[in-house]
Design a protein around this motif. Structure first.
Motif, PDB file in Angstrom:
ATOM      1  N   ASP A 174       0.866  -1.249  -0.066  1.00 36.64           N
ATOM      2  CA  ASP A 174      -0.044   0.075   0.042  1.00 36.64           C
ATOM      3  C   ASP A 174       0.864   1.400  -0.001  1.00 36.64           C
ATOM      4  OD1 ASP A 174      -2.484  -1.282  -0.215  1.00 36.64           O
ATOM      5  OD2 ASP A 174      -2.984  -0.865   1.819  1.00 36.64           O
ATOM      6  N   ALA A 175       2.064   1.183   0.675  1.00 37.17           N
ATOM      7  CA  ALA A 175       2.812   2.462   0.590  1.00 37.17           C
ATOM      8  C   ALA A 175       3.243   2.574  -0.536  1.00 37.17           C
ATOM      9  CB  ALA A 175       4.028   2.103   1.530  1.00 37.17           C
ATOM     10  N   GLN A 176       3.756   1.539  -1.419  1.00 39.25           N
ATOM     11  CA  GLN A 176       4.133   1.788  -2.847  1.00 39.25           C
ATOM     12  C   GLN A 176       3.006   2.247  -3.673  1.00 39.25           C
ATOM     13  OE1 GLN A 176       7.287   1.499  -4.031  1.00 39.25           O
ATOM     14  NE2 GLN A 176       6.369   2.618  -5.814  1.00 39.25           N
ATOM     15  N   GLU A 177       1.890   1.763  -3.440  1.00 38.90           N
ATOM     16  CA  GLU A 177       0.632   2.197  -4.130  1.00 38.90           C
ATOM     17  C   GLU A 177       0.185   3.662  -4.254  1.00 38.90           C
ATOM     18  OE1 GLU A 177      -2.959   2.407  -6.584  1.00 38.90           O
ATOM     19  OE2 GLU A 177      -1.208   1.347  -6.606  1.00 38.90           O
ATOM     20  N   GLY A 178       0.492   4.178  -2.908  1.00 37.39           N
ATOM     21  CA  GLY A 178       0.495   5.491  -2.508  1.00 37.39           C
ATOM     22  C   GLY A 178       1.173   6.488  -3.351  1.00 37.39           C
ATOM     23  N   LEU A 179       2.658   5.967  -3.296  1.00 34.54           N
ATOM     24  CA  LEU A 179       3.485   6.683  -4.091  1.00 34.54           C
ATOM     25  C   LEU A 179       3.237   6.693  -5.509  1.00 34.54           C
ATOM     26  CD1 LEU A 179       6.685   5.383  -2.478  1.00 34.54           C
ATOM     27  CD2 LEU A 179       5.700   7.913  -2.198  1.00 34.54           C
ATOM     28  N   ASN A 180       2.873   5.537  -6.167  1.00 31.27           N
ATOM     29  CA  ASN A 180       2.653   5.285  -7.528  1.00 31.27           C
ATOM     30  C   ASN A 180       1.206   6.239  -7.812  1.00 31.27           C
ATOM     31  OD1 ASN A 180       4.712   3.565  -8.027  1.00 31.27           O
ATOM     32  ND2 ASN A 180       3.370   1.621  -7.850  1.00 31.27           N
ATOM     33  N   ALA A 181       0.345   6.179  -6.983  1.00 28.29           N
ATOM     34  CA  ALA A 181      -0.797   6.999  -7.325  1.00 28.29           C
ATOM     35  C   ALA A 181      -0.593   8.356  -7.427  1.00 28.29           C
ATOM     36  CB  ALA A 181      -1.926   6.625  -6.128  1.00 28.29           C
ATOM     37  N   PHE A 182       0.022   8.919  -6.112  1.00 24.93           N
ATOM     38  CA  PHE A 182       0.502  10.418  -6.250  1.00 24.93           C
ATOM     39  C   PHE A 182       1.384  10.735  -7.687  1.00 24.93           C
ATOM     40  CE2 PHE A 182       3.474  13.649  -4.980  1.00 24.93           C
ATOM     41  CZ  PHE A 182       2.608  14.761  -4.855  1.00 24.93           C
ATOM     42  N   GLU A 183       2.289   9.900  -8.066  1.00 26.93           N
ATOM     43  CA  GLU A 183       3.104  10.240  -9.309  1.00 26.93           C
ATOM     44  C   GLU A 183       2.282  10.276 -10.316  1.00 26.93           C
ATOM     45  OE1 GLU A 183       6.204   7.513 -11.018  1.00 26.93           O
ATOM     46  OE2 GLU A 183       7.234   8.743  -9.699  1.00 26.93           O
ATOM     47  N   GLU A 184       1.327   9.349 -10.330  1.00 24.04           N
ATOM     48  CA  GLU A 184       0.393   9.225 -11.557  1.00 24.04           C
ATOM     49  C   GLU A 184      -0.894  10.194 -11.458  1.00 24.04           C
ATOM     50  OE1 GLU A 184      -0.345   5.007 -11.919  1.00 24.04           O
ATOM     51  OE2 GLU A 184       1.737   4.519 -11.852  1.00 24.04           O
ATOM     52  N   LYS A 185      -0.959  10.934 -10.527  1.00 24.85           N
ATOM     53  CA  LYS A 185      -2.280  12.071 -10.123  1.00 24.85           C
ATOM     54  C   LYS A 185      -3.492  11.273 -10.301  1.00 24.85           C
ATOM     55  CE  LYS A 185       0.286  16.088 -11.874  1.00 24.85           C
ATOM     56  NZ  LYS A 185       1.508  15.787 -11.285  1.00 24.85           N
TER      57      LYS A 185
END
Length: 75
Positions: free
Chosen positions: A56-67
């Motif tokens: 989930d931490a990685q998903e949060g970073l990915n989602a932020f980066e991908e807006k």
């Protein structure tokens, strides 16, 4: 009532967060086990590492980066 309205608003805000992070926060603030400062700090470090290394931490970073909004899995 106004109390229930505010309570529901807060609950919905909490539910938008990663489940593993919410569980970690609950675990960190609820009393139990070793109540010494050193013990609590060790527990907080353990929780932080578990959450930081989660999918989930990685998903949060990915989602932020991908807006985009994250899609939490709870792990």
């Amino acid at each position: 009532s106004q109390l229930m309205e505010k309570t529901n608003e807060l609950a919905h805000k909490i539910l938008k967060n990663a489940p593993i992070a919410v569980r970690g926060m609950k675990e960190a603030v609820l009393p139990g086990g070793d109540e010494t400062l050193e013990g609590r700090l060790d527990k907080a470090t353990e929780i932080f590492e578990r959450v930081r290394n989660s999918a989930d931490a990685q998903e949060g970073l990915n989602a932020f980066e991908e807006k985009r909004h994250p899609e939490w899995k709870g792990c």
